[in-house]
Motif scaffolding. Structure first.
Motif, PDB file in Angstrom:
ATOM      1  N   ILE A   1       0.855  -1.188   0.000  1.00  0.00           N
ATOM      2  CA  ILE A   1       0.000   0.000   0.000  1.00  0.00           C
ATOM      3  C   ILE A   1       0.888   1.233   0.000  1.00  0.00           C
ATOM      4  O   ILE A   1       1.757   1.387   0.869  1.00  0.00           O
ATOM      5  CB  ILE A   1      -0.910   0.012   1.240  1.00  0.00           C
ATOM      6  N   ASP A   2       0.704   2.089  -0.997  1.00  0.00           N
ATOM      7  CA  ASP A   2       1.455   3.352  -1.029  1.00  0.00           C
ATOM      8  C   ASP A   2       1.021   4.230   0.141  1.00  0.00           C
ATOM      9  O   ASP A   2      -0.164   4.321   0.470  1.00  0.00           O
ATOM     10  CB  ASP A   2       1.212   4.088  -2.346  1.00  0.00           C
ATOM     11  N   PHE A   3       2.011   4.892   0.730  1.00  0.00           N
ATOM     12  CA  PHE A   3       1.726   5.731   1.889  1.00  0.00           C
ATOM     13  C   PHE A   3       2.422   7.071   1.707  1.00  0.00           C
ATOM     14  O   PHE A   3       3.616   7.119   1.386  1.00  0.00           O
ATOM     15  CB  PHE A   3       2.231   5.047   3.173  1.00  0.00           C
ATOM     16  N   PRO A   4       1.716   8.190   1.895  1.00  0.00           N
ATOM     17  CA  PRO A   4       2.356   9.496   1.738  1.00  0.00           C
ATOM     18  C   PRO A   4       3.388   9.741   2.835  1.00  0.00           C
ATOM     19  O   PRO A   4       3.138   9.491   4.018  1.00  0.00           O
ATOM     20  CB  PRO A   4       1.189  10.478   1.849  1.00  0.00           C
ATOM     21  N   GLY A   5       4.559  10.222   2.458  1.00  0.00           N
ATOM     22  CA  GLY A   5       5.603  10.482   3.444  1.00  0.00           C
ATOM     23  C   GLY A   5       6.399   9.229   3.743  1.00  0.00           C
ATOM     24  O   GLY A   5       6.458   8.300   2.940  1.00  0.00           O
ATOM     25  N   ASN A   6       7.006   9.194   4.906  1.00  0.00           N
ATOM     26  CA  ASN A   6       7.867   8.088   5.301  1.00  0.00           C
ATOM     27  C   ASN A   6       7.310   7.433   6.556  1.00  0.00           C
ATOM     28  O   ASN A   6       7.584   7.882   7.669  1.00  0.00           O
ATOM     29  CB  ASN A   6       9.295   8.586   5.559  1.00  0.00           C
ATOM     30  N   PRO A   7       6.524   6.371   6.423  1.00  0.00           N
ATOM     31  CA  PRO A   7       5.949   5.723   7.608  1.00  0.00           C
ATOM     32  C   PRO A   7       7.037   5.079   8.452  1.00  0.00           C
ATOM     33  O   PRO A   7       7.955   4.440   7.945  1.00  0.00           O
ATOM     34  CB  PRO A   7       5.013   4.672   7.005  1.00  0.00           C
ATOM     35  N   TYR A   8       6.939   5.241   9.741  1.00  0.00           N
ATOM     36  CA  TYR A   8       7.989   4.753  10.638  1.00  0.00           C
ATOM     37  C   TYR A   8       7.403   3.806  11.694  1.00  0.00           C
ATOM     38  O   TYR A   8       7.563   2.608  11.619  1.00  0.00           O
ATOM     39  CB  TYR A   8       8.687   5.936  11.305  1.00  0.00           C
ATOM     40  N   GLY A   9       6.712   4.353  12.686  1.00  0.00           N
ATOM     41  CA  GLY A   9       6.104   3.520  13.711  1.00  0.00           C
ATOM     42  C   GLY A   9       4.692   3.124  13.338  1.00  0.00           C
ATOM     43  O   GLY A   9       4.039   3.767  12.507  1.00  0.00           O
ATOM     44  N   ILE A  10       4.201   2.064  13.972  1.00  0.00           N
ATOM     45  CA  ILE A  10       2.844   1.604  13.711  1.00  0.00           C
ATOM     46  C   ILE A  10       2.311   0.948  14.979  1.00  0.00           C
ATOM     47  O   ILE A  10       3.047   0.255  15.694  1.00  0.00           O
ATOM     48  CB  ILE A  10       2.811   0.628  12.515  1.00  0.00           C
ATOM     49  N   VAL A  11       1.037   1.197  15.273  1.00  0.00           N
ATOM     50  CA  VAL A  11       0.410   0.606  16.450  1.00  0.00           C
ATOM     51  C   VAL A  11      -1.044   0.323  16.113  1.00  0.00           C
ATOM     52  O   VAL A  11      -1.675   1.045  15.329  1.00  0.00           O
ATOM     53  CB  VAL A  11       0.533   1.540  17.676  1.00  0.00           C
TER      54      VAL A  11
END
Length: 390
Positions: A276-286
């Protein structure tokens, strides 16, 4: 705001006449912006500066964090936002992952690579009151000098032990007595000259009860069986992916962030991959409730994501500009705490479910039934009652 609704008895006559009322529903509706669950982000400045790193939630709704550069401390933020810090007398360069152990002490990673010296890799422990500091050595990798053992992320496993990712190639286990056991990841084939480099980063307990690791130099997440102690590299993407965060989603799949390629990945337990394309730079996830929350360090946003489709439902900006939101942890109330590394803050994203009805009171006088209820919104809304009269 309060509203009164009065209905006069449809039958006249004796004051002893019985009226049987059945209140079926009281509801309110409003424009979409009103119905959406509101969120607020509060920021708490870290005393004396320093960079916050990993976070750990406690069972009282508070949060713990590590601080490094230029000092070393373990911080505690109460649910009301009061911060207390405990200096850590360590020679390590950095404090990393943190967790509240089964013994209710605070456990955290320590690591450093001093020039010309042996790396220092340890797990530290203090009590919740900041006392009783102890350190436990993490063994170096048998694969050579390029394979460091610096601890990163710590969690409590379903077996009652604490588990941590370490350095270039390892997963570690430590019990409450401080006994450390290391398990080494298999080669991924991405670096022929350094075959065992995989850089395990984050880890989570999967829906299947196994440990799942994200790797920054590999071909997919790594599964570790707690019974057989066997690793399985799930090869679902090519070498070069930088996968940082990982969590078990509410849909029963694993979700990972790819910082470099601006992707989210959904990986099934059988190895099925959705990118899935995501805007910006995804880092953490919860994962909280039925939603996913992603920290976007390139956009300074916390994004709320629908796990059914992977689409961003809402972007919530961090108040401090360019504050690099990274690691996140959910507390027992469902609030999300955020490590904001550049600006020296700990953030909290609070969830406030919109409840339309505050209280309902019924009174009957002079053959008239009066219902009083309060609305928990000041925005324009529609209300309705449904009454059956016999």
């Amino acid at each position: 705001m309060s509203v009164d609704v009065s209905v006069r008895e449809p039958r006249s006559g004796s004051t002893h006449a019985w009226i049987r009322w059945l209140l079926l529903a009281v509801f309110c509706a409003a424009p979409q912006i009103v119905l959406a669950q509101p969120y607020t982000i509060d920021e708490f400045p870290i005393p004396l500066g320093g960079l916050s790193a990993y976070l750990a939630s406690d069972d009282d709704g508070s949060i713990w964090y590590t601080v490094s550069f230029p000092r070393h401390a373990i911080g505690h933020v109460s649910p009301s936002g009061h911060i207390t810090e405990y200096p850590i007398p360590t020679t390590a360069e950095d404090l990393s992952g943190i967790v509240i152990g089964p013994d209710k002490n605070v456990w955290f990673g320590e690591w450093s690579n001093p020039g010309g010296q042996e790396p220092l890799s340890r797990i530290g422990r203090i009590s919740r009151s900041g006392g009783g500091f102890q350190e436990f050595t993490v063994p170096e990798s048998p694969h050579g000098q390029f394979y460091f053992a610096n601890p990163r992320r710590l969690i409590v496993g379903p077996d009652g032990n604490m588990w941590f990712t370490a350095g270039s190639d390892a997963l570690g286990r430590i019990n409450t007595a401080g006994d450390v056991t290391m398990f080494y990841l298999p080669a991924t084939g991405c670096f022929p000259s350094l075959p065992f480099v995989s850089e395990p980063y984050d880890l989570t307990v999967g829906p299947d009860g196994a440990l799942w690791l994200s790797v920054t130099s590999g071909t997919g997440p790594v599964r570790f069986d707690l019974t057989t102690h066997e690793f399985l590299v799930v090869s679902v993407w090519p070498c070069g992916t930088t996968s940082t965060g990982i969590t078990s989603g509410p849909d029963g799949n694993l979700w990972l962030t790819d910082f470099n390629r601006s992707h989210l990945y959904r990986v099934t337990l059988s190895g099925g991959l959705t990118t899935i394309d995501f805007p910006g730079n995804p880092y953490g996830i919860v994962s909280v409730g039925n939603e996913l929350f992603i920290s976007g360090s390139g956009t300074n946003l916390i994004s709320r994501v629908d796990p059914e489709t992977g689409t961003v439902l809402e972007d919530l900006p961090i108040p401090a500009p360019n504050d690099f939101p990274s690691y996140m942890a959910a507390d027992v109330a469902g609030n999300i705490w955020i490590s904001q590394q550049r600006g020296g803050h700990i953030g909290r994203l609070s969830r406030h479910p919109l409840t339309c009805i505050d209280a309902v009171a019924l009174t009957y006088q002079n053959q008239t039934l009066t219902m009083r209820f309060g609305l928990k919104t000041q925005s324009p809304a529609l209300w309705s009652t449904v009454l059956f009269v016999d």
